[in-house]
Design a protein around this motif. Structure first.
Motif, short mmCIF file in Angstrom:
data_model
loop_
_atom_site.label_atom_id
_atom_site.label_comp_id
_atom_site.label_asym_id
_atom_site.label_seq_id
_atom_site.Cartn_x
_atom_site.Cartn_y
_atom_site.Cartn_z
N THR A 199 0.88 -1.26 0.13
CA THR A 199 0.00 -0.09 -0.21
C THR A 199 0.67 1.30 -0.10
N PRO A 200 1.79 1.41 0.97
CA PRO A 200 2.75 2.64 0.93
C PRO A 200 3.27 2.87 -0.53
N SER A 201 3.80 2.01 -0.84
CA SER A 201 4.51 1.95 -2.38
C SER A 201 3.60 2.42 -3.53
N LEU A 202 2.22 1.50 -3.42
CA LEU A 202 1.43 2.15 -4.42
C LEU A 202 0.94 3.61 -4.22
N TYR A 203 0.78 4.02 -3.01
CA TYR A 203 0.38 5.28 -2.80
C TYR A 203 1.61 6.44 -3.56
N ILE A 204 2.58 6.05 -3.20
CA ILE A 204 3.68 6.79 -3.87
C ILE A 204 3.65 6.82 -5.38
N ALA A 205 3.43 5.70 -5.76
CA ALA A 205 3.46 5.28 -7.37
C ALA A 205 2.46 6.04 -8.09
N LEU A 206 1.13 6.02 -7.31
CA LEU A 206 0.05 6.32 -8.03
C LEU A 206 -0.09 8.08 -7.61
N ILE A 207 0.49 8.66 -6.81
CA ILE A 207 0.71 10.09 -6.43
C ILE A 207 1.75 10.56 -7.40
N SER A 208 2.79 10.03 -7.24
CA SER A 208 4.10 10.72 -7.84
C SER A 208 4.23 10.32 -9.59
N PHE A 209 3.83 9.14 -9.83
CA PHE A 209 3.94 8.84 -11.22
C PHE A 209 2.81 8.75 -11.96
N HIS A 210 1.59 8.15 -11.65
CA HIS A 210 0.66 7.90 -12.39
C HIS A 210 -0.80 8.11 -11.86
#
Lengths: 384, 507
Positions: B303-314
């Motif tokens: 979840t934390p990684s997914l948050y970073i990925a969605l917020i910053s990249f996608h």
């Protein structure tokens, strides 16, 4: 395969270097982007031809804490230029946030700009991998940027409202329901398509009918009544009501499911299409205005009438398309698939010569499934 | 080193041996058997390791009173006489090896020395205080036995033996630790456990070379297959039922004196994702819980990684309305999403660690309340976004569902690795990171067993007890991964559905 400690360390260092050297290049947090929810393109009075207007949500009004619905929900900004990418870049002088088209809901092109060509406008969006292709490309009757100026007190953003309206349509077929992906497929195949039409007044925005595009140029409007035939031909009926008159009683038929099957037939060098429409649905209303007495539903008659109405509508539309020498439905692809040889011979003059001469055999088969809980209608009327 | 014949040499020897430590007790006495002579004797033991009551009742009292009332002159040697006819305790042994006697005394036995004999009797009269059996702290269940291991090894063996009245159950006791000489017991069921596995465990334990074994964790770290990995390949448990279940599956248990945690080997990722409760509740409920557990573990992992990925990249992958409110909630935040996630995840670990140190019941309360207050305040202060607090809460709650504490350590640390990978490359990095971790897990073995068994290598039979647990009626075979000698655990046919129903009413 065992690595020595030195090799391990070396590989680790290499990995770290490549990470730190190359990483993060496309990282940009959401709050550093401007979500462009809608884009409108108009002809501009200046030398630079195109005016681009973007609708950007004012984010603070979307935060859960803010409880002030009176605040403006969106910000409109316009600039002029000769290409979309150039204009998008010019917005950098007005906002530090990067324009982000990943959540764009609709693109609106004004009719006078569309008459020149929509190709240069859609190309930018076609190339962008982040575009959500379920967005809608509208042609506006009148100026495109005015659509964004309408203020619906209930809705937050005009762009979201427009896209939602089109995507949730189930009970009416008075507007052409095509999204950007559908349109691109049509356009890439032969340059023709039908786009939904939008028009606006100061207080409301209406989507209705469609715009016929031929060779990337807008050439004619299709009315609300023609939109139904378009839906049948695109095989994209998801509902809608059809009202028919049988012996002075108006029956309203609600389509529950429908499918259209088109087959080209080549006989003696003469091209014709067999179009079979199959539909199922219910009678949801009868509207009676004749003399009194008990009337029993005559289902076969109603079905015949429905078949007739839809067949006529489809034929009418097809004739119109032939007159314009436009083929947005993709009748050419069918020929290419079924008669590749014939297609190769006539590929060059398809739209001008072959298509307008094609004939059609439309057969509709409507099936009334349910009539509601009333099986017959009895009207009591004093005979005085 | 052999014992001497004269008792005062021996006493002197032991006093030197134990450096006149103050807790060493040398109780000298005289055996007065009428008609023979008076013989000097001595008991050597450590105060506190023995039961005074037992010494009095079973050694001193018989020797000093009953032996002297013995009328018949005897010419047999006095030591055999004492051993066979006087001493009343259950367990003793005779030796002339001074080192053995030394060890026995250190283990809480009493050495009985008789003048004129170069042998000593070591008598087991141990008695020391230990914690009574309580319910498990780290592996609690609602349905199922509550007892858990204690620090003393004998009650622990009792807890196992009481559940498994099988003569094939073997306890092998060895002493490990150059100075500690701590008891380590290898437990296995002789006709189930694979012989090579037992040999390997024995071999690895023999190689352990430490001063003192304070907990089974020492043993675990010294004998595991891959000590570089963040993931443990030997399971620890404080539940006797878990140990017994493991033994019957063909695993080997290692118990260490002074440690309430037993070790189980071989261990796979799969075995650590199960709670004993899964087998006690009915199978539909067990499956429901297990599915949730596997999903939640993954959720807390990514979840934390997914948050970073969605917020910053996608951001285009977030639903539009959510994207708007997320963007709105992040408006004006000073840190990029990676730093934000790092701050919150680290403070979660902080709270968790602090919660362990805080005394007793306050710990939990302060942990939770602190978390809420810190989270709320951090949002209000504009340091983190509310969404991040939700993400952290999800991670925390879902993270606690991993039933094995030791495994959750590995997952927690890998989570940070994933976050870093994601902060560089977005979803692509997340996928790469997951692949790297998966690849690493695939290389791990536990006593020769693949860590990802039964998924990789695929073992269809063992899948019956992995993400889902089949009903007991269809778990007729022991798991295959242990290569158990006796693969069958139920030989009866499955009753047909409804066969167990009894017809009642009219005959």
């Amino acid at each position: 395969m065992t690595m020595s400690c030195n090799q391990r360390c070396l590989s680790l260092v290499l990995v770290m270097i490549s990470l730190f050297a190359a990483g993060c290049w496309d990282a940009k947090d959401v709050d550093q982007r401007s979500f462009v929810m809608g884009v409108a393109f108009d002809l501009s009075d200046t030398d630079e031809k195109i005016m681009m207007t973007i609708e950007i949500p004012i984010l603070t009004s979307f935060a859960s804490q803010s409880q002030s619905p009176q605040d403006a929900k969106s910000l409109l900004a316009s600039t002029t230029g000769t290409s979309v990418a150039q204009m998008a870049a010019r917005f950098e002088t007005r906002t530090w946030r990067e324009l982000f088209f990943g959540h764009t809901q609709c693109i609106i092109v004004s009719e006078d700009l569309a008459r020149e060509s929509i190709l240069p406008i859609i190309d930018f969006f076609d190339r962008n991998p982040r575009i959500d292709r379920r967005l809608t490309l509208f042609i506006s009757q009148g100026k495109a940027d005015e659509v964004f100026h309408t203020q619906d007190p209930v809705e937050s953003l005009v762009s979201i409202q427009l896209n939602q309206m089109l995507n949730t349509l189930t009970n009416t077929t008075r507007v052409v329901k095509r999204n950007f992906q559908d349109n691109l497929r049509d356009l890439e195949s032969n340059g023709d398509t039908i786009l939904p039409r939008v028009r606006s007044t100061e207080t409301e925005v209406v989507i209705a009918g469609g715009a016929l595009v031929k060779d990337y140029k807008f050439i004619a409007w299709l009315g609300e009544n023609e939109a139904r035939a378009v839906a049948f031909l695109y095989n994209s009926i998801s509902g809608g009501v059809i009202t028919v008159n049988v012996e002075d009683i108006l029956y309203t038929f609600a389509v529950r499911s429908a499918s259209t099957d088109i087959k080209p037939v080549l006989k003696d060098g003469q091209l014709s299409y067999k179009i079979k429409v199959r539909a199922e649905g219910d009678i949801v209303e009868t509207f009676y205005r004749g003399p009194g007495g008990a009337v029993k539903f005559d289902i076969p008659k109603i079905q015949d009438r429905l078949n007739q109405v839809i067949t006529d509508e489809i034929l009418h539309l097809l004739t119109k398309l032939q007159e314009f020498k436009a083929d947005p439905i993709g009748f050419d692809r069918l020929v290419y698939r079924h008669y590749p040889k014939f297609w190769k011979e006539h590929q060059e003059n398809w739209k001008d010569q072959v298509w307008p001469k094609a004939s059609f055999d439309v057969a509709a088969n409507f099936n009334v499934r349910r009539t509601g809980i009333l099986e017959e209608v009895t009207i009591y009327q004093s005979q005085g | 080193m052999k014992l001497a014949k004269r008792i005062h040499h021996n006493i002197q020897f032991f006093q030197q041996q134990f450096n006149n430590s103050t807790d060493l007790v040398v109780r000298q006495f005289t055996i007065n058997i009428p008609g023979i002579r008076e013989i000097a004797g001595a008991l050597i033991f450590f105060d506190g390791l023995i039961s005074n009551q037992l010494i009095t009742d079973s050694i001193l009292d018989p020797i000093l009173h009953e032996a002297s009332q013995f009328q018949q002159p005897i010419d047999a040697d006095i030591l055999t006489f004492l051993k066979e006819s006087v001493l009343t305790n259950a367990e003793h042994s005779e030796t002339n090896d001074a080192d053995k006697v030394t060890l026995a005394v250190m283990m809480g036995e009493v050495a009985l020395l008789i003048d004129g004999y170069n042998t000593a009797l070591t008598i087991a009269v141990q008695g020391w205080a230990h914690r009574s059996i309580q319910s498990s702290q780290s592996e609690g269940v609602i349905r199922g036995p509550r007892d858990s291991f204690v620090e003393a090894i004998n009650p622990n063996l009792m807890l196992i033996r009481r559940r498994l009245r099988d003569p094939s159950l073997v306890f092998e006791r060895i002493q490990i630790g150059n100075r500690g000489q701590n008891d380590v017991v290898i437990a296995y069921i002789k006709d189930i456990a694979n012989e090579d596995l037992v040999l390997e465990v024995r071999k690895r334990l023999k190689k352990v070379d430490l001063d003192v074994i304070l907990d089974s964790g020492y043993i675990e770290q010294l004998i595991e297959d891959d000590w570089w990995s963040p993931f443990n390949t030997i399971q620890d448990t404080e539940r006797p039922d878990e140990v017994v279940a493991g033994l019957t599956e063909g695993r080997v248990a290692i118990l260490v004196d002074n440690s309430p945690f037993a070790l189980l080997a071989p261990t796979t990722f799969n075995t650590q994702m199960m709670s004993p409760e899964d087998y006690y509740v009915r199978w539909p409920a067990a499956n429901f819980v297990r599915l949730i557990r596997f999903i939640a573990s993954f959720v807390s992992f990514v979840t934390p990684s997914l948050y970073i990925a969605l917020i910053s990249f996608h951001p285009e992958m977030i639903p539009t309305q959510l994207a708007l409110s997320v963007a709105a909630s992040r408006e004006g935040l000073p840190f990029p999403s990676f730093i934000e996630a790092l701050i919150m995840e680290l403070s979660l670990e902080l709270l968790r660690e602090a919660g362990i140190r805080l005394p007793g019941p306050i710990g939990q309360t302060i942990g939770i309340v602190g978390g809420l207050i810190v989270g709320e305040a951090a949002v209000n202060a504009g340091i983190v976004s509310p969404i991040m607090v939700i993400v952290v809460a999800m991670t925390a709650i879902a993270g606690f569902i991993v039933p094995t504490y030791t495994l959750s350590f590995g997952l927690r640390m890998s989570r940070f690795f994933l976050m870093i990978a994601t902060s560089f490359f977005g979803l692509y990095g997340l996928t790469l990171g997951l692949l790297i971790i998966l690849g690493h897990l695939a290389t791990l073995t536990s006593f020769g067993v693949s860590y990802l068994s039964p998924w990789a290598p695929l073992n269809l039979k063992d899948l019956r007890d992995s993400v889902i647990r089949f009903p007991w009626h269809s778990l007729k075979q022991r798991p295959r991964y242990t290569l158990a000698d006796d693969p069958t655990r139920q030989s009866q046919d499955t009753p047909k559905r409804g066969q167990n129903k009894q017809k009642r009413g009219k005959q």
